[in-house]
Design an enzyme around this catalytic site. Structure first.
Site, PDB file in Angstrom:
ATOM      1  CG  HIS A   1      44.238  30.231 -73.203  1.00 19.62           C
ATOM      2  ND1 HIS A   1      44.986  29.350 -72.464  1.00 19.62           N
ATOM      3  CD2 HIS A   1      44.983  31.362 -73.335  1.00 19.62           C
ATOM      4  CE1 HIS A   1      46.149  29.917 -72.166  1.00 19.62           C
ATOM      5  NE2 HIS A   1      46.170  31.132 -72.685  1.00 19.62           N
TER       6      HIS A   1
ATOM      7  CG  ASP B   1      46.317  33.691 -67.139  1.00 22.86           C
ATOM      8  OD1 ASP B   1      46.956  34.325 -67.999  1.00 22.86           O
ATOM      9  OD2 ASP B   1      46.265  32.446 -67.127  1.00 22.86           O
TER      10      ASP B   1
END
Length: 433
Positions: A259, A332
């Site tokens: 992330h 993702d």
């Protein structure tokens, strides 16, 4: 509760959704035509009826043939939309997408799907109306997804049974529990109008200090994790909800969170086969609907330095050709820093498609990403054939989960009976004994 529609009706809906370019469609979707109305009249004079061409017999081919290039590109995208109802006016939607409500964003970009987060969730009846409203706004039935892994990542936990996470289930060693929890989770999601879960996690938690996987994985033993993942895939299938094995080719041996950074996995090919691959092989064998890519660099699988999400050797070469996966490859979230470090947000989307991805999840800048993919198709960088491959896979997923045969309509009454039912709460208690 569902409204049955014929394959011909789906095509009618698809054609009606086209507004040309990326402009917002302002007209409401037309009434759904019945299959009987669109059927061919019988042959006369005792002559046998002419056989229909394959495209007329196959609902996926029929729908695909009726889509414009703009609509096909839109089918690839699954953003997060803002608001608790399809007609919620949101400054966030306007700022990000140039349209005020979820319904208008869906029509403007011909979206193939949407993903729900806690900000979209208040009450059971509200979520049911939200998903129903978004389905009404769409030309084609939507994939409505969420991350309901249970445990640490549970986007719908405000409403749903609080099942323990994968690590607790894995610790029991009981694959029957894994399947039962996935089935119950799927039943509750389906009751809310959610038809795609980004679960189960197929990573093996090799590094106990991994900051992003940890208890989200079933454990640290590849063989045991593989059995649990396969059972979960079957459980979601029992509930008629699409499942997603993630994060390919394996995010379990890193201390960097994708992330916020770009992890590098230094496993050799032999180590990958032994440590990372077994759960993904098991998921594919169990019939998983989708596999999600990881924003990780895996030099021994692709020395280019690109993350797996943008790697053709990994997504097309390894996952498609070597492992034989025929379903949907999802990225993702494309707003994560791990995939945005090297290329701009438009180029990231284009490269993901070229690498082999079918579903582009949560682009940081949807207008830029949509525009870049559309331009790449029109100038030939992404061939029409490559685009059709991805749209076909997405339509086949929808068909397999009943979305092309039946326009999904969730029921608040049914949801109230299913969510947090005594049976499901008893099941959750079994896991933590």
């Amino acid at each position: 509760m569902v409204r049955r529609i014929g394959a011909a009706s789906v095509l009618t809906i698809a054609l009606a959704a086209c507004s040309g370019g990326g402009g917002a469609a302002t007209a409401a979707p037309p009434a759904r035509q019945s299959a009987q109305q669109s059927a061919q009249p019988p042959a006369t004079g005792g002559e046998p009826a002419t056989s229909a061409p394959p495209s007329a017999q196959d609902p996926v081919k029929r729908v695909l043939a009726g889509l414009s290039t703009e609509q096909k590109v839109g089918q690839l995208f699954m953003p997060v939309l803002y608001g608790t109802a399809a007609d919620t006016v949101s400054g966030e939607n306007q700022a990000r997408y140039g349209a005020q409500t979820p319904a208008k964003v869906i029509r403007k970009y011909h979206l193939g799907g949407v993903i729900l987060f806690p900000a979209n969730v208040r009450t059971t009846a509200q979520v049911v109306e939200l998903t129903n409203g978004m389905q009404r706004a769409s030309g084609l039935p939507l994939l409505v997804g969420t991350d309901q892994e249970n445990g640490l990542v549970s986007r719908m936990s405000a409403l749903m049974t609080r099942f323990p996470g994968a690590s607790q289930i894995g610790a029991t060693g009981d694959t029957g529990l894994s399947r039962a929890v996935a089935r119950a989770t799927g039943e509750e999601l389906r009751a809310l109008g959610v038809n795609l879960d980004f679960a189960p996690v197929a990573d093996v938690n090799i590094d106990p200090k991994n900051p992003v996987i940890g208890p989200r994985a079933f454990g640290d033993d590849p063989a045991k994790v593989a059995k649990m993942v396969a059972a979960a895939v079957k459980g979601f299938g029992d509930a008629k909800v699409a499942s997603t094995a993630k994060h390919f080719p394996g995010h379990g041996d890193t201390r960097i969170d994708s992330h916020t950074g770009l992890p590098v996995i230094k496993h050799t090919r032999a180590q990958w086969e032994r440590l990372d691959a077994p759960p993904f092989r098991a998921a594919i064998a169990a019939g998983v609907d989708a596999v999600m890519s990881a924003h990780i660099v895996f030099p021994k699988l692709d020395p280019s330095g690109d993350p797996a999400t943008l790697s053709k050797p990994i997504l097309t070469g390894l996952l498609r050709k070597e492992l034989g996966f025929k379903g949907v490859i999802s990225t993702d979230a494309l707003n994560m820093e791990g995939v945005r470090k090297k290329y701009g947000d438009g180029e990231v989307a284009v490269r993901a498609v070229l690498a082999g991805a079918d579903l582009l999840l949560m682009p940081y800048d949807l207008p830029k990403a949509y525009g870049a993919v559309l331009a790449a198709v029109k100038d030939g960088r992404i061939s029409e054939q490559r685009l059709d491959q991805s749209v076909t896979r997405l339509l086949k997923l929808k068909q397999a989960r009943g979305l092309l045969q039946e326009a999904p309509v969730a029921s608040a009454k049914r949801a109230a009976q299913v969510l947090r039912s005594p049976e499901h709460r008893k099941l959750a208690a079994r896991v933590i004994r």
